[in-house]
Design an enzyme around this catalytic site. Structure first.
Site, mmCIF file in Angstrom:
data_model
loop_
_atom_site.group_PDB
_atom_site.id
_atom_site.type_symbol
_atom_site.label_atom_id
_atom_site.label_comp_id
_atom_site.label_asym_id
_atom_site.label_seq_id
_atom_site.Cartn_x
_atom_site.Cartn_y
_atom_site.Cartn_z
ATOM 1 N N TYR A 115 -9.752 4.016 -3.089
ATOM 2 C CA TYR A 115 -8.728 3.106 -2.549
ATOM 3 C C TYR A 115 -8.125 2.244 -3.672
ATOM 4 O O TYR A 115 -6.895 2.159 -3.821
ATOM 5 C CB TYR A 115 -9.316 2.204 -1.447
ATOM 6 C CG TYR A 115 -8.552 0.910 -1.322
ATOM 7 C CD1 TYR A 115 -7.260 0.900 -0.802
ATOM 8 C CD2 TYR A 115 -9.081 -0.302 -1.781
ATOM 9 C CE1 TYR A 115 -6.514 -0.281 -0.738
ATOM 10 C CE2 TYR A 115 -8.356 -1.477 -1.717
ATOM 11 C CZ TYR A 115 -7.075 -1.461 -1.197
ATOM 12 O OH TYR A 115 -6.350 -2.615 -1.145
ATOM 13 N N HIS A 116 -8.985 1.596 -4.452
ATOM 14 C CA HIS A 116 -8.460 0.742 -5.522
ATOM 15 C C HIS A 116 -7.674 1.573 -6.540
ATOM 16 O O HIS A 116 -6.685 1.109 -7.115
ATOM 17 C CB HIS A 116 -9.604 -0.024 -6.213
ATOM 18 C CG HIS A 116 -10.192 -1.119 -5.368
ATOM 19 N ND1 HIS A 116 -11.352 -0.970 -4.628
ATOM 20 C CD2 HIS A 116 -9.774 -2.387 -5.114
ATOM 21 C CE1 HIS A 116 -11.627 -2.099 -3.986
ATOM 22 N NE2 HIS A 116 -10.682 -2.982 -4.257
ATOM 23 N N THR A 135 -3.894 -5.336 -5.009
ATOM 24 C CA THR A 135 -5.236 -5.882 -4.826
ATOM 25 C C THR A 135 -5.776 -6.416 -6.144
ATOM 26 O O THR A 135 -5.473 -5.881 -7.219
ATOM 27 C CB THR A 135 -6.196 -4.800 -4.289
ATOM 28 O OG1 THR A 135 -7.514 -5.332 -4.239
ATOM 29 C CG2 THR A 135 -6.220 -3.564 -5.166
ATOM 30 N N SER A 195 -12.926 2.066 -6.667
ATOM 31 C CA SER A 195 -13.048 3.005 -5.539
ATOM 32 C C SER A 195 -11.771 3.837 -5.523
ATOM 33 O O SER A 195 -10.780 3.481 -6.197
ATOM 34 C CB SER A 195 -13.174 2.253 -4.205
ATOM 35 O OG SER A 195 -11.931 1.632 -3.883
ATOM 36 N N LYS A 225 -4.062 1.808 -5.735
ATOM 37 C CA LYS A 225 -3.260 0.617 -6.056
ATOM 38 C C LYS A 225 -2.900 0.588 -7.540
ATOM 39 O O LYS A 225 -1.863 0.043 -7.920
ATOM 40 C CB LYS A 225 -4.023 -0.653 -5.670
ATOM 41 C CG LYS A 225 -4.331 -0.763 -4.183
ATOM 42 C CD LYS A 225 -3.098 -1.143 -3.373
ATOM 43 C CE LYS A 225 -3.443 -1.325 -1.917
ATOM 44 N NZ LYS A 225 -2.343 -1.737 -1.069
#
Ligand code: NAD
Ligand code: USQ
Length: 397
Positions: free
Chosen positions: A189-190, A145, A187, A193
């Site tokens: 989520y990030h 991302t 976040s 990654k």
């Protein structure tokens, strides 16, 4: 090319699987259908009526004569099964979409934070460990991302494609070193990654795995030529406060007459790509893998950047729907500029699909067609980044 598509039931994975199959590749989808289960947990459904995997694959075969395989497997937990599949099927490549991908969902509770880390990091590591164990020369293409870079870290300099050359002071003078661009996740989520990136760097170096990491921007649109062939092939369209992404949300909101939900001033600038370009980029990445022993090949998979308030303004002008500036449930810069290098895909032949009235309308038409399926109580984003940020009274419809 024989390709396993992990996460092939999802918003990006499904149209990619159809596109690759249409191009003549031998495709098998691996997915544990967790995204559908999260819909159930959140009490929502895709705006578009997505068919079961069985119906989807049956329709594809009926319409095109092409077969796509499907294996229901949890990448994060079913390691032995994964290993056996790789050994038996001997794919040329694996495309890895199979992660929990919503930043708001990842910040919703301690349970969803832990799930997101466990699911994404374990899944990625399982895949790499299994590929090494097979001893096969399988190329891996992963969806990363743009958010791994964060926003504004290097001022107005363009965000490079993965790597940065820095000067390191030593007693003998400065030396140049190429490093991964510093990670600045916004976040949980990030964060997963950015952890994936380190796992990839290690396995590319230690085991000479051939890995491509695609730092994709926000995907918008819903249909591709293949998903539009038949309603049973329709792609998902997320519009809720956790999984809906900004441009698709605005288009859906405009279609049902809901004020456009701009967080804060809307000064956030983000990178975007249309779903039709996502599927093309994956095929370009598959056919241009790095050499064994090389570093991880990083592409910025974006075609345009926009400020959120400019998108809202554009859609408001097209539709007459008003803009609502809501308190921002996230911790993020209120305003940022964004300059992204995106030369690698262009050099390999990507002809970018840019935002146009026609494409916006196509997407709004879909939203309009399925407007009766919308649950308006699920539109406002309620997952907050820190306790105490709980926002805003309901918008009055
Ligand atoms: P999605 O949630 O629609 O699809 C992900 C798919 O992976 C789902 O079908 C889910 O069931 C499956 N999955 C998740 N965990 C799994 C596991 N442990 N085992 C097997 N299957 C699993 O998400 P998407 O929008 O299609 O995104 C795909 C990838 O692209 C993600 O990795 C995401 O981070 C990345 N990405 C998406 C966007 C976007 O705007 N949608 C932008 C940039 C990057
Ligand atoms: N935003 C609004 N109003 C809304 C929804 C979002 O103003 O109704 C704002 C957000 O506050 C944020 C921006 O729009 O500033 C983008 O939010 P988003 O939900 O569209 O995108 P994001 O959370 O960044 O995540 C999405 C995908 C994720 C992918 C990422 C790419 O869900 O999987 O990794 O886009 S990127 O943003 O480039 O990191």
């Amino acid at each position: 090319m024989k390709v396993l598509v992990i996460g092939g039931d999802g918003f990006c994975g499904w149209p990619t699987s159809l596109y690759l199959s249409d191009q003549g590749h031998d495709v098998t989808i691996i997915d544990n259908l967790s995204r559908r289960a999260i819909d159930g947990e959140l009490g929502i459904e895709s705006l578009t009526p997505i068919s079961s995997m069985e119906v989807r694959l049956g329709a594809w075969k009926e319409l095109t004569g092409k077969e796509i395989g499907f294996i229901n497997l949890d990448l994060a937990t079913d390691y032995e099964e994964l290993l056996n599949i790789l050994r038996d099927s001997q794919p040329d490549a694996v495309v890895h979409f199979g992660e929990q991908r919503a930043a708001p969902y990842s910040m919703r509770s301690d349970t969803t934070k832990r799930y997101t880390i466990d699911n994404n990091v374990r899944g990625t590591h399982n895949l790499l460990a299994a590929v090494v164990e097979t001893g096969q020369n399988i190329a891996i293409v992963h969806l990363g991302t743009m958010g791994v870079y964060g926003y504004g870290w290097s001022g107005s300099a363009p965000i490079p494609e993965g790597y940065l050359t820095v000067k390191v002071p030593t007693p003998d003078g400065e030396i140049d070193r190429e490093i991964l661009h510093p990670a600045n996740p916004g976040s949980v989520y990030h964060l997963t990654k950015t952890l994936d990136q380190l796992i990839f760097a290690f396995y590319a170096s230690n085991d000479q795995l051939r890995i491509t990491d695609l730092h994709q921007g926000i995907v918008w649109g819903t249909q591709t030529d293949q998903t539009a062939l038949d309603e049973r092939l329709i792609n998902r369209f997320d519009y809720d406060g956790d999984y809906g992404t900004v441009l698709n949300r605005f288009l859906m909101q405009a279609a049902i007459g809901h004020p456009l939900t701009v967080h804060g001033t809307g000064g956030q600038t983000r990178a975007f790509i249309h779903i039709r370009d996502t599927v093309r980029c994956i095929e370009i990445a598959l056919t241009n893998p790095p050499e064994a022993g090389g570093k991880v090949s990083v592409f910025n998979q974006v075609t345009e950047t926009y400020r959120v308030r400019d998108l809202a303004q554009l859609i408001s002008e097209l539709t007459g729907i008003e803009i609502a500036n809501l308190p921002n449930p996230r911790r993020e810069a209120a305003e940022n500029d964004l300059n992204v290098s995106r030369d690698r895909f262009l050099a390999l032949g990507l002809n970018p699909t840019t935002l146009s009235e026609g494409l916006l309308e196509e997407c709004r038409d879909i939203a309009n067609k399925y407007r009766d399926r919308a649950d308006t109580t699920k539109i406002i984003a309620r997952s907050v980044w820190k306790k105490g940020m709980e926002t805003s009274p309901d918008l009055v419809m």
